[in-house]
Design a protein around this motif. Sequence first.
Motif, PDB file in Angstrom:
ATOM      1  N   SER A 161      -6.456 -17.423 -67.164  1.00 24.52           N
ATOM      2  CA  SER A 161      -6.729 -16.849 -68.483  1.00 24.52           C
ATOM      3  C   SER A 161      -5.427 -16.718 -69.285  1.00 24.52           C
ATOM      4  CB  SER A 161      -7.435 -15.500 -68.320  1.00 24.52           C
ATOM      5  OG  SER A 161      -7.954 -15.049 -69.548  1.00 24.52           O
ATOM      6  N   LEU A 162      -5.014 -15.504 -69.636  1.00 25.00           N
ATOM      7  CA  LEU A 162      -3.755 -15.324 -70.353  1.00 25.00           C
ATOM      8  C   LEU A 162      -2.600 -15.923 -69.570  1.00 25.00           C
ATOM      9  CD1 LEU A 162      -2.018 -14.068 -72.643  1.00 25.00           C
ATOM     10  CD2 LEU A 162      -1.915 -11.985 -71.242  1.00 25.00           C
ATOM     11  N   GLY A 163      -2.662 -15.813 -68.240  1.00 22.82           N
ATOM     12  CA  GLY A 163      -1.618 -16.395 -67.402  1.00 22.82           C
ATOM     13  C   GLY A 163      -1.501 -17.896 -67.581  1.00 22.82           C
ATOM     14  N   GLY A 164      -2.606 -18.544 -67.929  1.00 23.10           N
ATOM     15  CA  GLY A 164      -2.565 -19.974 -68.220  1.00 23.10           C
ATOM     16  C   GLY A 164      -1.761 -20.261 -69.472  1.00 23.10           C
ATOM     17  N   ALA A 165      -1.884 -19.388 -70.463  1.00 20.77           N
ATOM     18  CA  ALA A 165      -1.091 -19.545 -71.690  1.00 20.77           C
ATOM     19  C   ALA A 165       0.394 -19.372 -71.393  1.00 20.77           C
ATOM     20  CB  ALA A 165      -1.550 -18.538 -72.744  1.00 20.77           C
ATOM     21  N   VAL A 166       0.709 -18.416 -70.515  1.00 30.39           N
ATOM     22  CA  VAL A 166       2.108 -18.229 -70.112  1.00 30.39           C
ATOM     23  C   VAL A 166       2.599 -19.464 -69.355  1.00 30.39           C
ATOM     24  CG1 VAL A 166       3.719 -16.785 -68.827  1.00 30.39           C
ATOM     25  CG2 VAL A 166       1.782 -15.718 -69.996  1.00 30.39           C
ATOM     26  N   ALA A 167       1.730 -20.018 -68.495  1.00 30.17           N
ATOM     27  CA  ALA A 167       2.090 -21.219 -67.734  1.00 30.17           C
ATOM     28  C   ALA A 167       2.367 -22.396 -68.656  1.00 30.17           C
ATOM     29  CB  ALA A 167       0.975 -21.568 -66.746  1.00 30.17           C
ATOM     30  N   ILE A 168       1.527 -22.583 -69.659  1.00 30.11           N
ATOM     31  CA  ILE A 168       1.733 -23.681 -70.608  1.00 30.11           C
ATOM     32  C   ILE A 168       3.037 -23.484 -71.374  1.00 30.11           C
ATOM     33  CG2 ILE A 168       0.842 -24.730 -72.737  1.00 30.11           C
ATOM     34  CD1 ILE A 168      -1.999 -24.169 -71.593  1.00 30.11           C
ATOM     35  N   TYR A 169       3.319 -22.238 -71.759  1.00 29.35           N
ATOM     36  CA  TYR A 169       4.593 -21.953 -72.434  1.00 29.35           C
ATOM     37  C   TYR A 169       5.770 -22.353 -71.548  1.00 29.35           C
ATOM     38  CZ  TYR A 169       8.693 -19.289 -73.777  1.00 29.35           C
ATOM     39  OH  TYR A 169       9.982 -18.943 -74.073  1.00 29.35           O
ATOM     40  N   LEU A 170       5.729 -21.941 -70.274  1.00 30.91           N
ATOM     41  CA  LEU A 170       6.838 -22.268 -69.365  1.00 30.91           C
ATOM     42  C   LEU A 170       6.940 -23.776 -69.139  1.00 30.91           C
ATOM     43  CD1 LEU A 170       6.815 -19.544 -66.564  1.00 30.91           C
ATOM     44  CD2 LEU A 170       8.580 -19.966 -68.282  1.00 30.91           C
ATOM     45  N   ALA A 171       5.783 -24.422 -68.962  1.00 30.33           N
ATOM     46  CA  ALA A 171       5.797 -25.872 -68.728  1.00 30.33           C
ATOM     47  C   ALA A 171       6.363 -26.614 -69.932  1.00 30.33           C
ATOM     48  CB  ALA A 171       4.387 -26.363 -68.408  1.00 30.33           C
ATOM     49  N   SER A 172       6.145 -26.076 -71.121  1.00 27.39           N
ATOM     50  CA  SER A 172       6.636 -26.741 -72.335  1.00 27.39           C
ATOM     51  C   SER A 172       8.157 -26.679 -72.442  1.00 27.39           C
ATOM     52  CB  SER A 172       6.007 -26.112 -73.591  1.00 27.39           C
ATOM     53  OG  SER A 172       6.553 -24.831 -73.855  1.00 27.39           O
ATOM     54  N   LYS A 173       8.791 -25.825 -71.614  1.00 23.36           N
ATOM     55  CA  LYS A 173      10.253 -25.763 -71.590  1.00 23.36           C
ATOM     56  C   LYS A 173      10.840 -26.964 -70.850  1.00 23.36           C
ATOM     57  CE  LYS A 173      11.852 -22.028 -72.581  1.00 23.36           C
ATOM     58  NZ  LYS A 173      12.289 -21.395 -73.858  1.00 23.36           N
ATOM     59  N   ASN A 174       9.969 -27.662 -70.106  1.00 29.74           N
ATOM     60  CA  ASN A 174      10.341 -28.888 -69.382  1.00 29.74           C
ATOM     61  C   ASN A 174      11.513 -28.673 -68.424  1.00 29.74           C
ATOM     62  OD1 ASN A 174       8.348 -30.667 -70.469  1.00 29.74           O
ATOM     63  ND2 ASN A 174       9.462 -30.600 -72.406  1.00 29.74           N
ATOM     64  N   HIS A 175      11.410 -27.589 -67.672  1.00 26.47           N
ATOM     65  CA  HIS A 175      12.421 -27.324 -66.639  1.00 26.47           C
ATOM     66  C   HIS A 175      12.174 -28.264 -65.462  1.00 26.47           C
ATOM     67  CE1 HIS A 175      14.873 -25.302 -63.666  1.00 26.47           C
ATOM     68  NE2 HIS A 175      15.391 -24.572 -64.638  1.00 26.47           N
ATOM     69  N   PRO A 176      13.213 -28.877 -64.921  1.00 27.56           N
ATOM     70  CA  PRO A 176      13.032 -29.879 -63.855  1.00 27.56           C
ATOM     71  C   PRO A 176      12.388 -29.333 -62.575  1.00 27.56           C
ATOM     72  CG  PRO A 176      15.362 -29.341 -64.152  1.00 27.56           C
ATOM     73  CD  PRO A 176      14.632 -28.749 -65.310  1.00 27.56           C
ATOM     74  N   LEU A 177      12.427 -28.021 -62.355  1.00 27.32           N
ATOM     75  CA  LEU A 177      11.822 -27.461 -61.152  1.00 27.32           C
ATOM     76  C   LEU A 177      10.297 -27.467 -61.204  1.00 27.32           C
ATOM     77  CD1 LEU A 177      14.090 -24.347 -60.382  1.00 27.32           C
ATOM     78  CD2 LEU A 177      13.998 -26.516 -59.142  1.00 27.32           C
ATOM     79  N   ILE A 178       9.721 -27.458 -62.406  1.00 24.43           N
ATOM     80  CA  ILE A 178       8.270 -27.350 -62.554  1.00 24.43           C
ATOM     81  C   ILE A 178       7.641 -28.736 -62.481  1.00 24.43           C
ATOM     82  CG2 ILE A 178       6.386 -26.679 -64.102  1.00 24.43           C
ATOM     83  CD1 ILE A 178       8.322 -24.576 -65.286  1.00 24.43           C
ATOM     84  N   ASN A 179       6.767 -28.946 -61.481  1.00 20.91           N
ATOM     85  CA  ASN A 179       6.145 -30.271 -61.367  1.00 20.91           C
ATOM     86  C   ASN A 179       4.621 -30.238 -61.310  1.00 20.91           C
ATOM     87  OD1 ASN A 179       5.805 -29.317 -58.742  1.00 20.91           O
ATOM     88  ND2 ASN A 179       6.181 -31.329 -57.817  1.00 20.91           N
ATOM     89  N   LYS A 180       4.024 -29.032 -61.183  1.00 27.20           N
ATOM     90  CA  LYS A 180       2.564 -28.938 -61.202  1.00 27.20           C
ATOM     91  C   LYS A 180       2.148 -27.680 -61.963  1.00 27.20           C
ATOM     92  CE  LYS A 180       1.709 -31.107 -56.650  1.00 27.20           C
ATOM     93  NZ  LYS A 180       2.978 -30.921 -55.911  1.00 27.20           N
ATOM     94  N   VAL A 181       0.972 -27.771 -62.617  1.00 25.15           N
ATOM     95  CA  VAL A 181       0.420 -26.631 -63.347  1.00 25.15           C
ATOM     96  C   VAL A 181      -1.067 -26.534 -63.036  1.00 25.15           C
ATOM     97  CG1 VAL A 181       0.011 -25.564 -65.591  1.00 25.15           C
ATOM     98  CG2 VAL A 181       2.102 -26.909 -65.218  1.00 25.15           C
ATOM     99  N   ILE A 182      -1.501 -25.350 -62.619  1.00 25.40           N
ATOM    100  CA  ILE A 182      -2.924 -25.078 -62.393  1.00 25.40           C
ATOM    101  C   ILE A 182      -3.367 -24.078 -63.449  1.00 25.40           C
ATOM    102  CG2 ILE A 182      -4.658 -24.219 -60.787  1.00 25.40           C
ATOM    103  CD1 ILE A 182      -2.710 -24.899 -58.501  1.00 25.40           C
ATOM    104  N   LEU A 183      -4.363 -24.457 -64.235  1.00 25.91           N
ATOM    105  CA  LEU A 183      -4.883 -23.596 -65.301  1.00 25.91           C
ATOM    106  C   LEU A 183      -6.328 -23.241 -65.012  1.00 25.91           C
ATOM    107  CD1 LEU A 183      -3.506 -25.543 -68.399  1.00 25.91           C
ATOM    108  CD2 LEU A 183      -2.459 -23.576 -67.253  1.00 25.91           C
ATOM    109  N   GLU A 184      -6.628 -21.955 -65.056  1.00 24.62           N
ATOM    110  CA  GLU A 184      -8.007 -21.500 -64.863  1.00 24.62           C
ATOM    111  C   GLU A 184      -8.468 -20.712 -66.088  1.00 24.62           C
ATOM    112  OE1 GLU A 184     -10.159 -17.927 -62.760  1.00 24.62           O
ATOM    113  OE2 GLU A 184      -8.996 -19.055 -61.284  1.00 24.62           O
ATOM    114  N   ASN A 185      -9.528 -21.192 -66.728  1.00 25.99           N
ATOM    115  CA  ASN A 185     -10.168 -20.483 -67.845  1.00 25.99           C
ATOM    116  C   ASN A 185      -9.153 -20.028 -68.899  1.00 25.99           C
ATOM    117  OD1 ASN A 185     -12.617 -20.822 -66.493  1.00 25.99           O
ATOM    118  ND2 ASN A 185     -12.423 -18.877 -65.415  1.00 25.99           N
TER     119      ASN A 185
END
Length: 285
Positions: A161-185
Amino acid sequence: MDYLKMFLATTASLTTASALLLYKYQQKLIYPNHLVADGAGVPHDTPDLYDLEYEDLIIETIDHIKIHGFLCLQPKSRLNLQNETVLILNPNAGNIGLALPTVKNFHNSGYNVLIYDYRGYGTSTGEPSEIGLKIDADTILKFIENHEILKDSEVTLYGRSLGGAVAIYLASKNHPLINKVILENTFLSIRKTIPHVFPFLKHVSWLCHQLWDSETLITKVQSNVKFLFLSAELDEIVPPSHMKKLYELVEEYDYKKFILFEGAHHNDTPLYPGYWDIVSDFLDL
């Protein structure tokens, strides 16, 4: 004519009242951090209740907010074989104590797990806001980047939910450590969610200044990041069409998968058969 005037006056009054309600109280509506039995600021369950060893974290942000979290590392013998980390990003109600069964699931599967309370939630200080939660997320990512073990791991963001929005924000920073994103609702934006959750506010949704514009940010994520979308068919808060649209916006990516859980609602999706098998298969990619 008098009836028409009365109707128009009543409509105008209701519209004005709705606008004032949304503008003044939107942060309490979006971030109901007191909707748990103990409320905010009260200690909650800890990982040892689930037989998990953990580090109790207090991490200070650039605006001097103290963020509370738990870090559950794998044993050193396991880290020699696999060093992968799941960062859990919570929905907008509750605290990290309520998410400990999820922490245990990921840890038992061989992953380091980091989870934290947004500002104003649990025992983290401050008051929640979009700007504040983004500062919190940036702070946690920097913590991972500087941690002696986590800095060498592959990071999966797991946001509900809201955590998915936070995840998308972090993923959009394109940090090399982040390689997978799971979004629920997860929603396209708060403004586009308002008509679904509060139909009487749909005509004044433009007054919402807590945007969480995931629809735009998700297009900024680099194409090597893998995405898993988990959507509840009967979601009463986030229309499944929001998740489908987010999925479509990443169609050129290295890997993406969309799963619709028939009969599932916003908060019970993880309880549906096959949910954790799907998550496990994705993490194994």
